[in-house]
Design an enzyme around this catalytic site. Structure first.
Site, PDB file in Angstrom:
ATOM      1  N   ASP A 124      -3.642   7.576  -3.537  1.00  0.00           N
ATOM      2  CA  ASP A 124      -3.333   9.005  -3.651  1.00  0.00           C
ATOM      3  C   ASP A 124      -4.151   9.678  -4.755  1.00  0.00           C
ATOM      4  OD1 ASP A 124      -1.557   8.157  -1.795  1.00  0.00           O
ATOM      5  OD2 ASP A 124       0.234   8.426  -3.023  1.00  0.00           O
ATOM      6  N   HIS A 184       0.071   1.232   3.128  1.00  0.00           N
ATOM      7  CA  HIS A 184       0.512   0.129   2.255  1.00  0.00           C
ATOM      8  C   HIS A 184      -0.582  -0.934   2.100  1.00  0.00           C
ATOM      9  CE1 HIS A 184       4.842   1.130   1.509  1.00  0.00           C
ATOM     10  NE2 HIS A 184       4.538   1.984   2.474  1.00  0.00           N
ATOM     11  N   THR A 185      -1.787  -0.601   2.499  1.00  0.00           N
ATOM     12  CA  THR A 185      -2.909  -1.533   2.332  1.00  0.00           C
ATOM     13  C   THR A 185      -3.530  -1.408   0.946  1.00  0.00           C
ATOM     14  OG1 THR A 185      -4.142   0.168   3.518  1.00  0.00           O
ATOM     15  CG2 THR A 185      -3.587  -1.813   4.758  1.00  0.00           C
ATOM     16  N   SER A 207       2.307  15.030  -3.963  1.00  0.00           N
ATOM     17  CA  SER A 207       2.376  16.094  -4.962  1.00  0.00           C
ATOM     18  C   SER A 207       2.259  15.486  -6.374  1.00  0.00           C
ATOM     19  CB  SER A 207       3.668  16.904  -4.821  1.00  0.00           C
ATOM     20  OG  SER A 207       4.780  16.057  -4.889  1.00  0.00           O
ATOM     21  N   SER A 208       2.806  14.298  -6.585  1.00  0.00           N
ATOM     22  CA  SER A 208       2.742  13.682  -7.931  1.00  0.00           C
ATOM     23  C   SER A 208       1.305  13.344  -8.295  1.00  0.00           C
ATOM     24  CB  SER A 208       3.542  12.385  -8.001  1.00  0.00           C
ATOM     25  OG  SER A 208       4.806  12.561  -7.488  1.00  0.00           O
ATOM     26  N   LEU A 214       3.187  13.716   0.681  1.00  0.00           N
ATOM     27  CA  LEU A 214       1.839  14.305   0.688  1.00  0.00           C
ATOM     28  C   LEU A 214       1.214  14.275  -0.710  1.00  0.00           C
ATOM     29  CD1 LEU A 214       2.469  17.303   3.130  1.00  0.00           C
ATOM     30  CD2 LEU A 214       1.512  15.058   3.647  1.00  0.00           C
ATOM     31  N   ALA A 219       7.631  14.914   0.361  1.00  0.00           N
ATOM     32  CA  ALA A 219       7.293  14.843   1.787  1.00  0.00           C
ATOM     33  C   ALA A 219       6.272  13.749   2.072  1.00  0.00           C
ATOM     34  CB  ALA A 219       6.746  16.196   2.251  1.00  0.00           C
TER      35      ALA A 219
HETATM   36  C1  GAF Z   1       2.511   5.898  -1.506  1.00  0.00           C
HETATM   37  C2  GAF Z   1       1.760   5.217  -2.641  1.00  0.00           C
HETATM   38  F1  GAF Z   1       1.720   6.042  -3.729  1.00  0.00           F
HETATM   39  C3  GAF Z   1       0.339   4.841  -2.227  1.00  0.00           C
HETATM   40  O1  GAF Z   1      -0.282   4.124  -3.253  1.00  0.00           O
HETATM   41  C4  GAF Z   1       0.353   4.022  -0.924  1.00  0.00           C
HETATM   42  O2  GAF Z   1       0.790   2.705  -1.172  1.00  0.00           O
HETATM   43  C5  GAF Z   1       1.218   4.713   0.139  1.00  0.00           C
HETATM   44  O3  GAF Z   1       2.510   5.039  -0.358  1.00  0.00           O
HETATM   45  C6  GAF Z   1       1.391   3.871   1.366  1.00  0.00           C
HETATM   46  O4  GAF Z   1       0.183   3.715   2.034  1.00  0.00           O
HETATM   47  O5  GAF Z   1       1.900   7.122  -1.198  1.00  0.00           O
END
Ligand code: GAF
Length: 382
Positions: free
Chosen positions: A174, A35-36, A129-130, A127, A125
């Site tokens: 991601d 969440h950073t 996928s989106s 990981l 999950a």
């Molecule tokens: C999800 C979000 F898509 C990422 O951007 C990130 O904030 C994560 O949660 C938490 O670290 O995967």
């Protein structure tokens, strides 16, 4: 490669001719830094050897035809010259439509194409996928039409599609790691500047992802609440992002803050520091330090950011007991269920799994799933 063959075969069956190209984009596991990203901080993910694959070919017109092999071969068809609107019922189709729409706003030098999509990134999950789907589509279009777009720009298009078209307010981690992952390396990503630093994974280290198989339900609404609380925290200090608040400033003024917001801020500030420390520990192959940082990260997600669930806490505790001092485990991803990542010496994989035996199932009634992963290449032709 099995997925490539699967996509190619379906392409020929469906469209009556062979695809010209096949591309892949991977899912990811975040080693630390949770969440950073949307606080303009640091994350340390690696891409994994689970991917979304697209077989495709250019068309002469502006029609985009898509087959989703994993969704009972559902199909979608739209023109990229008409206004692109959300599909009323097929969620998967909106990732394709969203990426095409945002790419065209940025660079409209591409036309129609046929594509077949299949993947093996576990869905729901945590990981990504989106993100792997978004980046695979962006990469396929960029490569087929030779568009002047960098992998980071493709990642930003994927994020824009997810934020503004699919309606999920995610950060940039991601998509960036799916676009830029490297074999045998993690990536320290500065989510403000989008600068990256590759960190070699210790050769003898296993990356074991353990799926708690606890269904993630609250993730959408709670994710947005956390974002708002972080925003409030930054505003309290007169800053645009928590990246700019120091631990010293926080310590001096935390008692004046709303106690919930203060906890959220503490997680982000300490997690940013842990991510930088973990980068050094990983680079030095110091599994003991890495394990300590992962344990602190998990505690912080559990007690300060409050994004874990008892089942995941239980799984982490069991893995930590099995691993001992040389390595560690923590929840990975957005939270409220999903996966745990464990790092330890590769030769111990069977021993750790045996030590887990049926303990998680006996306590929670849920059977966990293991994915032994390799830090893998980001989006590429395959
Ligand atoms: C999800 C979000 F898509 C990422 O951007 C990130 O904030 C994560 O949660 C938490 O670290 O995967």
């Amino acid at each position: 490669m099995e997925l490539k063959q699967r996509c190619n075969t379906h392409f020929t069956q469906h469209f009556g001719y062979a695809p010209t190209d096949t591309f892949q984009a991977p899912g990811r596991v975040n080693l630390i830094g949770e969440h950073t990203d949307y606080n303009q901080g640091f994350v340390l993910p690696c891409a994994i050897n689970y991917q979304t694959v697209i077989s495709c070919a250019k068309r002469e017109d502006a029609i985009i035809r898509v087959v989703a092999v994993d969704y009972e071969e559902q199909t979608d068809e739209f023109s990229c010259l008409e206004p692109i609107v959300a599909h009323p019922s097929m969620m998967w189709a909106n990732y394709v439509r969203g990426v095409v729409k945002h790419l065209r706003q940025h660079n409209d030098q591409f036309g129609g194409m046929d594509m077949v999509i299949s993947g093996n990134v576990p869905q729901g999950a945590g990981l990504s996928s989106s993100a792997s789907l978004e980046v695979a589509i962006g990469t396929a279009i960029q490569q087929l039409w030779k568009l002047a777009l960098t992998p980071a720009e493709i990642a930003l298009m994927g994020q824009a599609a997810e934020n503004h078209f699919v309606g999920c307010n995610c950060g940039i981690m991601d998509q960036m790691i799916s676009a830029l992952g490297q074999n045998d390396h993690a990536l320290l990503l500065d989510c403000r500047t989008l600068e990256t630093q590759s960190v070699a994974m210790p050769k003898d280290m296993a990356v074991l992802i353990v799926n708690s198989n606890f269904r993630r339900t609250l993730v959408g609404s709670e994710y947005n609440t956390r974002r708002e609380q972080c925003q409030q925290g930054a505003a309290f200090f007169g800053k645009t992002a928590l990246r700019d608040v120091s631990l010293q400033e926080f310590s001096a003024r935390q008692n004046e803050m709303d106690p919930i917001v203060a906890k959220r801020v503490r997680h982000i500030l300490t997690e940013n520091q842990r991510t930088l420390d973990a980068t050094q520990a990983l680079a030095m192959g110091d599994l003991q330090r890495m394990g300590e940082l992962m344990a602190e990260s998990h505690r912080s997600m559990r007690d300060d950011f409050e994004i874990t669930v008892p089942q995941v806490d239980q799984l982490v505790e069991l893995l930590q007991q099995a691993i001992g001092q040389h390595g560690g485990a923590r929840m990975t991803g957005g939270g409220f269920g999903g996966c745990v990542v464990a790092l330890f010496a590769a030769e111990r994989v069977s021993q750790i799994k045996a030590a887990m035996a049926n303990s998680y199932h006996a306590i929670t009634g849920i059977q966990e799933t293991y994915y032994l992963c390799r830090a893998s290449q980001g989006a590429s032709q395959c």
